[in-house]
Write a protein that holds these residues in place. Structure first.
Motif: not given
Length: 79
Positions: A4-9, A34
């Motif tokens: 899981i990745r946060d788009k903010k990173q 998405c």
């Protein structure tokens, strides 16, 4: 394996996602989740058009036949 990745990173979500797919997940099949159907369709289009990636979108509003077609292509490693 899942991640899981946060788009903010990411500095540029699409470029960074493609870089990860072409290195860490090179030659592997996977699923990218998405938040919305619209975002799913948009991401698949960007990956195909701008990065020449073999992919498609899959969500509940697709017809039964279209969902089956996409799933079958995914299972055959075509997308």
């Amino acid at each position: 394996m899942y991640e899981i990745r946060d788009k903010k990173q990411f500095k540029n979500v699409n470029d960074d996602l493609v870089q990860m797919l072409k290195t860490r997940f090179k030659g592997k099949s996977g699923i990218i989740y998405c938040i919305s159907r619209k975002e799913c369709e948009k991401l698949a289009e960007v990956l195909k058009r701008n990065y020449q990636m073999k992919c498609d979108f899959y969500h509940a509003e697709l017809s039964h036949n279209k969902r089956k077609e996409v799933q079958d292509r995914w299972m055959r490693d075509e997308i």
